[in-house]
Design an enzyme around this catalytic site. Structure first.
Site, PDB file in Angstrom:
ATOM      1  N   MET A  74     -25.788 -14.115  66.404  1.00  0.00           N
ATOM      2  CA  MET A  74     -26.589 -14.206  67.633  1.00  0.00           C
ATOM      3  C   MET A  74     -25.694 -14.034  68.868  1.00  0.00           C
ATOM      4  O   MET A  74     -26.098 -14.406  69.981  1.00  0.00           O
ATOM      5  CB  MET A  74     -27.329 -15.546  67.692  1.00  0.00           C
ATOM      6  CG  MET A  74     -28.291 -15.726  66.522  1.00  0.00           C
ATOM      7  SD  MET A  74     -29.666 -16.821  66.904  1.00  0.00           S
ATOM      8  CE  MET A  74     -28.807 -18.311  67.306  1.00  0.00           C
ATOM      9  N   GLU A 105     -13.932 -17.225  67.612  1.00  0.00           N
ATOM     10  CA  GLU A 105     -13.088 -16.899  66.450  1.00  0.00           C
ATOM     11  C   GLU A 105     -13.837 -17.005  65.114  1.00  0.00           C
ATOM     12  O   GLU A 105     -13.493 -16.309  64.165  1.00  0.00           O
ATOM     13  CB  GLU A 105     -11.848 -17.806  66.417  1.00  0.00           C
ATOM     14  CG  GLU A 105     -10.618 -17.195  67.051  1.00  0.00           C
ATOM     15  CD  GLU A 105     -10.216 -15.841  66.455  1.00  0.00           C
ATOM     16  OE1 GLU A 105     -10.125 -15.718  65.227  1.00  0.00           O
ATOM     17  OE2 GLU A 105      -9.999 -14.893  67.234  1.00  0.00           O
ATOM     18  N   GLY A 106     -14.845 -17.898  65.038  1.00  0.00           N
ATOM     19  CA  GLY A 106     -15.621 -18.030  63.802  1.00  0.00           C
ATOM     20  C   GLY A 106     -16.310 -16.713  63.459  1.00  0.00           C
ATOM     21  O   GLY A 106     -16.236 -16.219  62.327  1.00  0.00           O
ATOM     22  N   HIS A 107     -16.971 -16.122  64.462  1.00  0.00           N
ATOM     23  CA  HIS A 107     -17.628 -14.823  64.257  1.00  0.00           C
ATOM     24  C   HIS A 107     -16.589 -13.746  63.913  1.00  0.00           C
ATOM     25  O   HIS A 107     -16.791 -12.936  63.008  1.00  0.00           O
ATOM     26  CB  HIS A 107     -18.349 -14.374  65.535  1.00  0.00           C
ATOM     27  CG  HIS A 107     -19.458 -15.276  65.980  1.00  0.00           C
ATOM     28  ND1 HIS A 107     -19.364 -16.056  67.113  1.00  0.00           N
ATOM     29  CD2 HIS A 107     -20.692 -15.499  65.472  1.00  0.00           C
ATOM     30  CE1 HIS A 107     -20.502 -16.721  67.274  1.00  0.00           C
ATOM     31  NE2 HIS A 107     -21.318 -16.416  66.295  1.00  0.00           N
ATOM     32  N   LYS A 157     -19.941 -23.236  58.224  1.00  0.00           N
ATOM     33  CA  LYS A 157     -20.305 -24.174  59.292  1.00  0.00           C
ATOM     34  C   LYS A 157     -21.808 -24.462  59.210  1.00  0.00           C
ATOM     35  O   LYS A 157     -22.249 -25.576  59.408  1.00  0.00           O
ATOM     36  CB  LYS A 157     -19.952 -23.560  60.638  1.00  0.00           C
ATOM     37  CG  LYS A 157     -20.840 -23.964  61.771  1.00  0.00           C
ATOM     38  CD  LYS A 157     -20.081 -24.588  62.880  1.00  0.00           C
ATOM     39  CE  LYS A 157     -20.961 -25.229  63.905  1.00  0.00           C
ATOM     40  NZ  LYS A 157     -22.217 -24.551  64.174  1.00  0.00           N
ATOM     41  N   GLN A 208     -27.819 -23.038  55.964  1.00  0.00           N
ATOM     42  CA  GLN A 208     -28.226 -21.640  56.149  1.00  0.00           C
ATOM     43  C   GLN A 208     -27.696 -20.791  54.985  1.00  0.00           C
ATOM     44  O   GLN A 208     -28.412 -19.927  54.459  1.00  0.00           O
ATOM     45  CB  GLN A 208     -27.692 -21.119  57.482  1.00  0.00           C
ATOM     46  CG  GLN A 208     -27.955 -19.652  57.737  1.00  0.00           C
ATOM     47  CD  GLN A 208     -27.649 -19.277  59.178  1.00  0.00           C
ATOM     48  OE1 GLN A 208     -28.495 -19.429  60.046  1.00  0.00           O
ATOM     49  NE2 GLN A 208     -26.448 -18.802  59.438  1.00  0.00           N
ATOM     50  N   VAL A 225     -14.146 -22.117  61.167  1.00  0.00           N
ATOM     51  CA  VAL A 225     -13.000 -21.994  62.070  1.00  0.00           C
ATOM     52  C   VAL A 225     -13.131 -23.089  63.132  1.00  0.00           C
ATOM     53  O   VAL A 225     -14.223 -23.308  63.675  1.00  0.00           O
ATOM     54  CB  VAL A 225     -12.958 -20.599  62.726  1.00  0.00           C
ATOM     55  CG1 VAL A 225     -11.781 -20.483  63.682  1.00  0.00           C
ATOM     56  CG2 VAL A 225     -12.885 -19.518  61.649  1.00  0.00           C
TER      57      VAL A 225
END
Ligand code: AMP
Length: 273
Positions: free
Chosen positions: A26, A31-33, A144, A148, A171
């Site tokens: 979204m 950094e996670g993405h 995370k 989901q 992350v």
């Protein structure tokens, strides 16, 4: 990097591409993405990212309108990690007039499903549409959002979708706070408190590992410590990661999951034992 604004544009681009990996997002990249995109790029010839703030997964009193959006910055970051094509449809392109909804029962009805009615129907419906549009070999999701991952895996299994689901660890900041697009809503004092969330969950997980017969006690202590530190606890539970069902039998496939509110911000996290 190519930007596709419509399903037709994306399909046209993908016609000449093979070995497709896909990262649904979204936006408001952190950094996670970017880590999911790197993992995807390392394993596939073609990396597709979708950037779509999905209205179906927000409740009527949630933050759809003020969800952070910065497309130009997101495009730059995605290009920087080697994404081939970003699918950023205009608002409404995927949802207007849609009358079909996917409901993943049981695993989707607990925790986040109970706190946010309709949330996972919105997620599953859009993820299924995106899988049909992109037709990837693999799709990448962050642990995370543990539930989901479980909902998407269940849907893929139940509907025999020809896509492999890959998951990646969370992350975090150096202090342990899980990166989230919503962390930018935290005020300065909340930013100082927020890392205690993960630290407390980790303590809980380690005390469960040390005393596997005292799960209840460890969860109660965790809840107390969070409350004392100013978190408004929605749930803290030990769950089986596939079914998301609460369990009192700790194992390699169980995690401590929690959602709390800190001021106006809802934080979500989970840790392995
Ligand atoms: P979102 O844009 O929040 O829908 O997230 C897109 C994807 O990035 C989802 O699969 C998330 O689980 C994943 N993600 C979000 N935050 C993190 C994080 N801190 N570490 C790893 N993955 C994450």
């Amino acid at each position: 990097m190519t930007v596709a604004r419509t399903v037709a544009e994306l399909r046209n681009y993908l016609r000449s591409h093979t070995d497709i990996g896909f990262v649904p997002t979204m936006g408001a990249f952190h950094e996670g993405h970017l880590e999911l995109m790197r993992q995807c790029r390392n394993r596939h010839r073609t990396t597709v990212v979708s950037l779509f703030v999905n209205p179906l997964q927000f409740g009527p009193n949630e933050d759809f309108n003020r969800y952070p959006r910065d497309e130009e910055r997101d495009f730059r970051l995605a290009e920087g990690v080697g994404v081939d094509v970003i699918f950023a449809p205009d608002a409404g392109h995927l949802t207007e007039g849609v009358q079909t909804s996917v409901h993943v029962a049981e695993v989707g009805d607990l925790f986040e499903g109970a706190q946010r009615p309709g949330h996972f129907d919105g997620v599953a419906t859009i993820v299924l549409k995106l899988f049909n549009i992109v037709q990837p070999q693999s799709a990448y999701f962050g642990l995370k959002d543990l539930q989901q991952c479980a909902v998407v895996k269940r849907m893929v299994n139940d509907l025999n979708l020809p896509v492999e689901i890959q998951t990646a660890e969370t992350v975090r900041t150096a202090e342990g706070l899980a990166l989230s697009s919503r962390n930018q809503y935290l005020c300065e004092s909340e930013q100082k408190t927020a890392p205690l969330f993960n630290a407390t969950l980790r303590k809980c997980a380690s005390s469960i590992s040390q005393e596997p017969h005292e799960v209840e006690k460890a969860l109660a202590t965790c809840k107390n410590v969070l409350t004392t530190n100013g978190f408004d606890v929605e749930y803290v539970e030990l769950v089986d990661v596939d079914s998301m069902k609460p369990t009192r039998v700790p194992s390699a496939i169980t995690r401590v999951v929690s959602a709390v509110r800190l001021g106006k911000v809802r934080l979500l996290d989970n840790v392995p034992l």
